[in-house]
Write an enzyme that holds these catalytic residues in place. Structure first.
Site, PDB file in Angstrom:
ATOM      1  CG  HIS A  55      15.257 -35.245 -17.224  1.00  0.00           C
ATOM      2  ND1 HIS A  55      14.701 -35.540 -16.000  1.00  0.00           N
ATOM      3  CD2 HIS A  55      16.449 -35.886 -17.255  1.00  0.00           C
ATOM      4  CE1 HIS A  55      15.520 -36.327 -15.317  1.00  0.00           C
ATOM      5  NE2 HIS A  55      16.596 -36.544 -16.056  1.00  0.00           N
ATOM      6  CD  GLU A  57       9.887 -34.062 -17.812  1.00  0.00           C
ATOM      7  OE1 GLU A  57      10.906 -34.455 -18.437  1.00  0.00           O
ATOM      8  OE2 GLU A  57       9.452 -34.643 -16.799  1.00  0.00           O
ATOM      9  CB  CYS A  85      12.622 -35.871 -11.677  1.00  0.00           C
ATOM     10  SG  CYS A  85      13.544 -34.632 -12.632  1.00  0.00           S
ATOM     11  CB  CYS A  88      11.217 -32.032 -14.835  1.00  0.00           C
ATOM     12  SG  CYS A  88      12.602 -32.659 -15.829  1.00  0.00           S
TER      13      CYS A  88
END
Lengths: 151, 151
Positions: A55, A57, A85, A88
């Site tokens: 992701h 992040e 999420c 993260c």
């Protein structure tokens, strides 16, 4: 109506999101700021990297920590186009990110102000200051356009 | 009293945890199994890698996905010596791990059966089958020894 201009870091996160979409990845972008300067920027790329953890992040946090040569990112800010999420949010806590700015809320997958609410757990060892909403329309439009084009 | 022997994957995860401790990392180990064979093994190494996301589970998931050349690990098992945190539980869901076996519970940082209970959130898109307790004493002893030696 005069619209308040977006802060530069959120503009850059949105640029990252667009770059992701151009490569067929879900358009989510993130940048990490330290002392006013960008030290890492990334977009989602689990497909290209064959990495379910890739992701925006996570990639930005890993790049920033590698650049600084340290495990933690104390005093750093993370700007991201979508509410993080659980994975993260957990990484943000582990990294000791000082401030989190996210654009669009994510009731379906977010874990900051929805669902697991990772930072609100009594066990959470570090809670960043959290600001949201700036760039929400831009981020939501990017995501909507991406998923509509997929159908 | 006859003790039930530990399954091989948990023995290997504990060996990984010991290898981590030898390098000054918190002793937590993980292995990923597919069709009965180990396809990835890792121990915690946020310090050595300067990476706050470098928990054993994340490193094993990334290695397994890279080895298979795919974003998801459907049908795979993850064996880990400690209950996963929110970051790792989120990664397990993203990776579509079929079965999670963890040794020791972690009331202070775990997010499977404590705290954020990531897999129990209605938003969670994938829930592995979860089994726990095998190797609990061995794992807890490793962690206790590590933190006592640190004092």
């Amino acid at each position: 109506m005069t619209r308040w201009p977006l802060p530069d870091p959120m503009k850059q996160a949105l640029d990252q999101a667009r770059a992701g979409a151009d490569r067929g990845e879900v358009p989510i972008g993130a940048v990490i700021i330290r002392d006013g300067a960008v030290i890492a920027a990334a977009h989602n790329q689990p497909r290209a990297l064959h990495d379910p953890t890739a992701h925006a992040e996570i990639l930005a946090i890993r790049a920033a920590a590698a650049a600084l040569g340290q495990e933690r990112l104390e005093g750093c800010e993370l700007w991201v186009t979508l509410e993080p999420c659980a994975m993260c949010a957990g990484a943000i806590a582990h990294a000791r990110i000082a401030r989190l700015y996210y654009a669009a809320p994510d009731p379906k997958g977010g874990a900051v102000d929805h669902g697991a609410r990772v930072f609100e757990q009594p066990q959470c060892l570090h809670r960043p200051d959290v600001y949201s909403g700036m760039g929400e329309a831009e981020s939501a439009n990017l995501l909507r356009g991406f998923f509509m084009a997929k159908r």
